[in-house]
Design an enzyme around this catalytic site. Structure first.
Site: not given
Ligand code: IPE
Ligand code: IPE
Ligand code: MG
Length: 254
Positions: A26, A43, A137
């Protein structure tokens, strides 16, 4: 004194290594914002972190690495971001699978592959087919994955198998449920890491993490900042935990 990768590696190797590590990757968006870049740049940088965490996991002898890459709820994001994430996935698989295969890595996908765009579906299938026989792995990529959807599907399949007399109600155990989940034949995670300091699970592996050790990084450590050193530190934190599973600590007194 700041410990180097080699110092941390030696510490980690001196204690039992987790068999299965799960990660909620995240904070890509916040990393991008901090660097005044578009979210997709975050990303893209996240993929770099991913590569180094996969290779470190292999090096350590971890057996399963489960990565939350796209949730069933992530479809709510703007179309452009969803498309960019799917393109990055395709690009990652096209570029990296041959190398992963050479390193004996097995790629597996959790979640509803059928719901992915055609190009992503094709690459995912290709990666799984190519690496199917590998015994190093196992990288499980959770894609279009949501734990509640997974449990719902499991319940439906169990009901179906009861109705068609393949199993009887009395035979259903906790292990039966595990075997109907996408993670069938994969042991439950020993540790779950979430970067960016968000203290929630966001619909990831709800059944499987009953006794998993949870490790949350500081909120300023976004996924692209999650270096192999941070990873080793997280494992050291895990190694310092006492797992009781509801029983009593059988080890030495602290
Ligand atoms: C969880 O992160 C999903 C992934 C890392 C793929 P999100 O960014 O979607 O989660 P919330 O919305 O903060 O709960
Ligand atoms: C995690 O990073 C990647 C996915 C959920 C695909 P985020 O895109 O959720 O990044 P934040 O949480 O908005 O910073
Ligand atoms: Mg996120």
């Amino acid at each position: 004194m700041i410990k180097t990768y080699d110092d941390l590696y030696t510490i980690v190797k001196s204690k039992p290594i987790p068999v299965h590590v799960a990660i909620i990757m995240d904070g890509n968006g916040r990393w991008a914002k901090k660097h005044k870049l578009p979210r997709i740049a975050g990303h893209r940088q996240g993929v770099e972190a991913l590569r180094s965490i996969i290779s470190t996991s292999s090096e350590l002898g971890i057996k399963y690495l489960t990565l939350y890459a796209f949730s069933t709820e992530n479809w709510k994001r703007p179309k452009d971001e969803v498309n960019a994430l799917m393109s990055l996935l395709v690009e990652f698989l096209r570029k990296e699978v041959a190398e992963l295969h050479r390193n004996n890595v097995r790629i597996h996908v959790l979640g509803d592959i059928e719901g992915l765009p055609e190009a992503a579906r094709t690459e995912v299938r290709r990666a799984m087919d190519l690496t199917n026989g590998n015994c190093g792995l196992q990288v499980n990529i959770a894609l279009n994955y949501g734990s509640r959807a997974e449990i719902l599907n499991a319940v439906k399949s169990i009901v179906h198998d009861v109705q068609s007399k393949r199993i009887s109600i009395d035979e259903i155990t906790e292990q039966t449920i595990s075997q109907y989940l996408d993670t069938r034949d994969i042991p439950d995670p020993d540790m779950l890491i979430r970067t960016s300091g968000e203290f929630r699970i966001s619909n990831f592996l709800l059944y499987q993490i009953a006794y998993t050790e949870l490790v949350f990084t500081d909120k300023n450590i976004y996924w692209p900042d999650f270096t192999r050193e941070r990873y080793l530190e997280a494992i050291i934190e895990y190694q310092g935990r006492v797992r009781r599973y509801g029983g009593l600590d059988t080890g030495e007194d602290d």
